[in-house]
Design an enzyme around this catalytic site. Structure first.
Site, PDB file in Angstrom:
ATOM      1  N   ASP A 178       2.067  41.799  16.783  1.00 53.56           N
ATOM      2  CA  ASP A 178       1.245  41.388  17.695  1.00 53.56           C
ATOM      3  C   ASP A 178      -0.247  41.821  17.546  1.00 53.56           C
ATOM      4  O   ASP A 178      -0.296  42.934  16.562  1.00 53.56           O
ATOM      5  CB  ASP A 178       1.608  41.464  19.117  1.00 53.56           C
ATOM      6  CG  ASP A 178       1.226  40.336  20.029  1.00 53.56           C
ATOM      7  OD1 ASP A 178       0.339  39.660  19.872  1.00 53.56           O
ATOM      8  OD2 ASP A 178       2.065  40.006  21.036  1.00 53.56           O
ATOM      9  N   TRP A 233      -2.633  35.250  16.771  1.00 54.00           N
ATOM     10  CA  TRP A 233      -3.226  34.037  17.546  1.00 54.00           C
ATOM     11  C   TRP A 233      -4.054  33.157  16.867  1.00 54.00           C
ATOM     12  O   TRP A 233      -4.922  32.693  17.489  1.00 54.00           O
ATOM     13  CB  TRP A 233      -3.697  34.697  18.732  1.00 54.00           C
ATOM     14  CG  TRP A 233      -3.009  35.717  19.487  1.00 54.00           C
ATOM     15  CD1 TRP A 233      -1.668  35.856  19.666  1.00 54.00           C
ATOM     16  CD2 TRP A 233      -3.710  37.006  20.174  1.00 54.00           C
ATOM     17  NE1 TRP A 233      -1.432  37.054  20.360  1.00 54.00           N
ATOM     18  CE2 TRP A 233      -2.613  37.858  20.454  1.00 54.00           C
ATOM     19  CE3 TRP A 233      -5.012  37.379  19.913  1.00 54.00           C
ATOM     20  CZ2 TRP A 233      -2.968  39.115  21.075  1.00 54.00           C
ATOM     21  CZ3 TRP A 233      -5.092  38.650  20.654  1.00 54.00           C
ATOM     22  CH2 TRP A 233      -4.045  39.508  21.054  1.00 54.00           C
ATOM     23  N   GLY A 234      -3.732  33.196  15.443  1.00 55.33           N
ATOM     24  CA  GLY A 234      -4.703  32.259  14.733  1.00 55.33           C
ATOM     25  C   GLY A 234      -6.181  32.775  14.430  1.00 55.33           C
ATOM     26  O   GLY A 234      -6.911  32.084  13.839  1.00 55.33           O
ATOM     27  N   ASP A 291      -0.936  31.580  22.807  1.00 54.52           N
ATOM     28  CA  ASP A 291       0.502  31.078  23.123  1.00 54.52           C
ATOM     29  C   ASP A 291       0.827  29.729  23.575  1.00 54.52           C
ATOM     30  O   ASP A 291      -0.351  28.996  24.209  1.00 54.52           O
ATOM     31  CB  ASP A 291       0.910  32.196  24.353  1.00 54.52           C
ATOM     32  CG  ASP A 291       1.021  33.646  23.790  1.00 54.52           C
ATOM     33  OD1 ASP A 291       0.304  34.156  22.855  1.00 54.52           O
ATOM     34  OD2 ASP A 291       1.724  34.311  24.627  1.00 54.52           O
TER      35      ASP A 291
HETATM   36  C1  GAL Z   1       1.571  37.782  23.353  1.00 51.47           C
HETATM   37  C2  GAL Z   1       2.329  37.015  22.185  1.00 51.47           C
HETATM   38  C3  GAL Z   1       3.512  36.401  22.805  1.00 51.47           C
HETATM   39  C4  GAL Z   1       4.297  37.580  23.221  1.00 51.47           C
HETATM   40  C5  GAL Z   1       3.514  38.408  24.142  1.00 51.47           C
HETATM   41  C6  GAL Z   1       4.430  39.658  24.621  1.00 51.47           C
HETATM   42  O1  GAL Z   1       0.345  38.416  22.873  1.00 51.47           O
HETATM   43  O2  GAL Z   1       1.106  36.038  21.774  1.00 51.47           O
HETATM   44  O3  GAL Z   1       4.243  35.484  21.898  1.00 51.47           O
HETATM   45  O4  GAL Z   1       4.958  38.347  22.186  1.00 51.47           O
HETATM   46  O5  GAL Z   1       2.241  38.872  23.525  1.00 51.47           O
HETATM   47  O6  GAL Z   1       3.583  40.858  25.298  1.00 51.47           O
END
Ligand code: GAL
Length: 403
Positions: free
Chosen positions: A150, A199-200, A220
């Site tokens: 992430d 996130w692209g 997301d």
């Molecule tokens: C976001 C991610 C999600 C999930 C989440 C967990 O940044 O895009 O898919 O992993 O964090 O905190």
């Protein structure tokens, strides 16, 4: 998002990108389940992982190709141990992680974990920045097969670093490279699937294949129709970047939450399948309805997604069709398969009759006659065209073969 001009390129040929993690993993979009949309932090446990693995067997999902049981954010304790190692939360992993991966492997399935390129994960657990190689060694010792990475609490011009930086101190590449290199460093022992979750940002689809095997191309999927529209429509413009070893990841399949009706669930699954997104279930398999189960077990769509060519479908504009509208799901999609062409018809903005003349479809063209099969209704046909009445937000997916 790229312009529609790019999305509407008639040629569907794509080129192989430079694959850095050329370790035989990720040659097809990965299929599995993720804990995140089930119960966020509460689902990051051995109990959920093992119950889901059992469901993969009993619901026939493993036989269809669903393989990875992926635990997302919140699986560790809030701090590292005195030697700097990550500690699986003993309340969630009473027998540790290896006991779970061993069990999952014994069932013929694979296990994934989640980390973050910043100094904390998005939910505030220890991040991997500065610990990349040591953490990967830990993953290897536990038998982990898949690593989602992430982009929270990463280097930022804002001080202190916020969870989601709006003014990054550099390209995300900078903080994804050390983890890629750590994974390369263990390549002889463990072939990890590396899933980038930035996130692209920084047009990751243009460089993702030289960093990992799949990359999230958007923020997301929040589970609503607006998310399906936002992400699904954006996939058209970047189709050419997916190929064996590196795929655009449109995010988890957010089905079974009651935010989407059955038609919308069908379009969501169908579009993710033909654009060669990973098919990762973001739902609780203990509570799945029969209608959602029918969708995720559609073998025809899964076979299209897993086709060995690994080329993503994109939009095409038949004569007389309206121009695409940014952010909306365009009706006409097509992509090459190893033994034919897939055509997707989406009633993304209005119900009605949707027809396609095969001569207008990139990859079909020319004269000749065709046979086709539709994946949701099982309808078959022969000839030079096909036509369907499609309800609002529903989809039809046909595989067309020249005879
Ligand atoms: C976001 C991610 C999600 C999930 C989440 C967990 O940044 O895009 O898919 O992993 O964090 O905190």
């Amino acid at each position: 998002m790229k312009s529609w001009k790019v999305a509407l390129l008639p040629a569907l040929a794509n080129t192989r990108l430079t694959v850095a993690l050329d370790n035989g993993v990720g040659l097809k979009p990965h299929m599995g389940w993720s804990s995140w949309n089930v119960a966020q932090c509460n689902a990051a446990s051995a109990r959920y992982a093992l119950a889901t693995a059992d469901k993969f067997i009993s619901l026939g999902l493993k036989d269809l190709g669903y393989e990875y049981i992926n635990i997302d954010d919140c699986w560790s304790t809030k701090s590292r141990d005195s030697s700097g190692r990550l500690v699986p939360d003993p309340a969630k992993w009473p027998n540790g992680i290896k006991a779970v991966t061993d069990r999952i492997h014994s069932m013929g399935l694979k296990f994934g974990l989640y980390g973050c390129a910043g100094d904390k994960t998005c939910a505030g657990y220890p991040g991997n920045e500065g610990h990349e190689r040591g953490d990967v060694d830990q993953l290897v010792s536990w038998g982990v097969d898949f690593w989602k990475y992430d982009n929270c609490y990463t280097p930022c011009r804002q001080n202190p670093r916020p969870q989601t930086c709006t003014s990054p101190a550099g390209s995300t590449k900078t903080w994804y490279a050390p983890m890629r290199d750590a994974i390369l460093g263990v390549q002889n022992t463990k072939k990890l699937h590396f899933n980038l979750c930035n996130w692209g940002r920084d047009e990751v689809w243009t460089w993702g294949a030289s960093y990992g095997h799949s990359w999230r191309m958007s923020v997301d999927n929040w589970g609503d129709w607006a998310s399906v529209e936002r992400i699904g429509s954006a996939a058209a413009g970047i189709y050419q970047h997916s190929a064996p070893g590196g795929f655009n990841d449109l995010d988890m399949l957010y089905l079974g939450s009651s935010k989407l009706n059955t038609n919308q669930e069908k379009l969501h699954f169908g579009l993710w399948a033909i654009t060669k997104s990973p098919l990762v279930l973001g739902l609780d398999l203990e509570k799945i309805s029969n209608s959602t189960l029918d969708i995720i077990r559609n073998k025809g769509l899964i076979d299209i997604n897993q086709d060995s060519l690994g080329k993503a479908a994109t939009t095409f504009r038949p004569p007389g069709a309206p121009a695409p509208v940014n952010g909306k799901i365009y009706p006409y999609w097509a992509g090459p398969l190893s033994d034919g062409v897939v055509v997707g018809l989406c009633a993304g903005t209005s119900a009605g009759t949707y027809s396609v003349n095969f001569k207008d479809v990139p990859g079909l063209g020319g004269s000749g006659s065709y046979e086709w099969r539709e994946m949701y209704t099982g309808q078959t046909g022969k000839g030079t065209s096909a036509s369907f009445n499609i309800g609002l937000h529903d989809m039809r997916v046909i595989k067309v073969m020249k005879v």
